[in-house]
Scaffold this active site. Structure first.
Site, short mmCIF file in Angstrom:
data_model
loop_
_atom_site.label_atom_id
_atom_site.label_comp_id
_atom_site.label_asym_id
_atom_site.label_seq_id
_atom_site.Cartn_x
_atom_site.Cartn_y
_atom_site.Cartn_z
N HIS A 125 0.81 -1.22 0.00
CA HIS A 125 0.00 0.00 0.00
C HIS A 125 0.84 1.28 0.00
O HIS A 125 0.32 2.36 -0.27
CB HIS A 125 -0.92 0.04 1.22
CG HIS A 125 -1.99 -1.00 1.22
ND1 HIS A 125 -2.82 -1.22 0.14
CD2 HIS A 125 -2.37 -1.89 2.18
CE1 HIS A 125 -3.66 -2.20 0.43
NE2 HIS A 125 -3.41 -2.63 1.65
N ASP A 162 -2.90 -10.66 -2.43
CA ASP A 162 -3.44 -10.17 -1.18
C ASP A 162 -4.91 -9.77 -1.38
O ASP A 162 -5.31 -9.39 -2.49
CB ASP A 162 -2.63 -8.94 -0.74
CG ASP A 162 -2.94 -8.46 0.66
OD1 ASP A 162 -2.16 -8.79 1.58
OD2 ASP A 162 -3.96 -7.77 0.85
N HIS A 164 -6.38 -7.19 -0.36
CA HIS A 164 -6.46 -5.75 -0.60
C HIS A 164 -5.63 -5.38 -1.83
O HIS A 164 -4.55 -5.94 -2.05
CB HIS A 164 -5.95 -4.97 0.61
CG HIS A 164 -6.67 -5.27 1.88
ND1 HIS A 164 -6.21 -6.19 2.80
CD2 HIS A 164 -7.83 -4.79 2.38
CE1 HIS A 164 -7.06 -6.25 3.81
NE2 HIS A 164 -8.05 -5.42 3.58
N ASP A 246 -4.62 -12.90 3.44
CA ASP A 246 -5.85 -12.41 4.04
C ASP A 246 -7.07 -12.62 3.16
O ASP A 246 -8.19 -12.23 3.54
CB ASP A 246 -5.71 -10.93 4.44
CG ASP A 246 -4.99 -10.09 3.41
OD1 ASP A 246 -4.66 -10.60 2.33
OD2 ASP A 246 -4.74 -8.90 3.68
#
Length: 309
Positions: A125, A162, A164, A246
């Protein structure tokens, strides 16, 4: 040749405060996996600290300096709503990025078939001048530019599974046609990026957003129908993986339904593709994963597939 592990005890010292999902216990879970009989004999190497030059290839130098200056002598320093620094953070954030550079060095030197960086904090991120979503420096992007600037590679690809979207990696790659970024991720979900129409300067960005409660079928279709063919067409000289766990069905921060078998399957497919296009050269770095059992079993499945390369 086999799979190398890059890690360091300094990564435990990054204290994110009580109740924070990205806690030192995550790395403890991964170390417990590495101590299982099937992984115990893998060579472990100490993750070195990245230097300012390495970090500044993808981050603004002013941002790098500001982050390092912000590490507190005591207490916490907040970089954004989710991302904090503590007195032990300096070594962790530098070694998390440095691990990927060292793994790239080892794999490109032929010292191993592939490598896994068991480090924290995660990185995908982090944007050129902004910390986000638990991430301070963009570990995988630092490694990609290290491969190009130090080893003379031209075309490098990152696949991110991931849950996200890796908005930071996309931001760093989008304007360079010799960098390729592909992502599967839940949408809608933090950080709100990763739409299918975000294509980059030369279709070098490929986003496959998945609706909440998607599972194995949707994930494998996205990989087989879109990402794997696009990777084959791109012909990278090195494949990097942002390995977040995740999307596991047990994870509390999202609503995808991946299984341990999905993480083994996608890793195996990526390794097989790397065998065809770039001499099997793969470096993977830990991103998310916030349920202990889901992180452990997803990581074990990922390592198993890397070892079978």
């Amino acid at each position: 040749m086999t799979t190398l592990i890059f890690t360091h005890h300094d990564c435990f010292a990054h204290d994110t405060g009580p109740g924070h999902p990205e806690a030192p216990e995550r790395l403890a879970v991964v170390w417990q996996v590495l101590d299982r009989p099937e992984f115990r004999d893998l060579e472990r190497r100490s993750a070195p600290e990245a230097d300012v030059e390495q970090l500044s290839r993808v981050h603004d130098r002013s941002y790098v300096d500001a982050v390092l200056d912000a590490v507190p002598a005591d207490g916490y320093q907040r970089l954004d709503g989710d991302t904090l620094l503590s007195p032990g953070s300096r070594g962790a954030i530098l070694r998390a990025a440095g691990s990927v550079c060292a793994a790239v060095d080892a794999v490109l030197a032929g010292e191993a078939t592939n490598a896994f960086c068991a480090v924290r904090p995660c990185g995908h991120h982090a944007e050129p001048a902004r910390a986000m979503g638990f991430c301070v420096f963009n570990n995988i992007a630092v490694g990609a530019e290290h491969a190009r600037k130090i080893h003379g590679l031209k075309r490098v690809a990152v696949v991110d599974f991931d849950v996200h979207h890796g908005n930071g990696t996309q931001a760093m790659f989008a304007d360079d046609p010799d960098l390729f970024f592909a992502s599967t991720h839940q949408s809608p979900l933090y950080p709100g990026t990763g739409h299918s129409w975000e294509r980059g300067v030369d279709d070098n960005i490929l986003n496959l957003p998945l609706e909440p409660y998607s599972g194995s079928v949707e994930f494998r279709q996205a990989m087989e129908r879109a990402i794997l063919p696009a990777l084959e067409a791109f012909q990278p000289e090195l494949l990097l993986i942002s390995a977040g766990f995740d999307a596991h069905k047990r994870d509390p921060l999202a609503q995808l339904g991946f299984t341990d078998e999905d993480f083994e399957w996608v890793t195996r497919k990526l390794v097989e593709l790397a065998d065809r296009v770039c001499g099997g050269r793969v470096v993977s770095a830990l991103e998310g994963g916030y349920d202990a059992a889901g992180l452990a079993e997803g990581c074990a499945a990922h390592l198993t597939a890397l070892m079978r390369a």
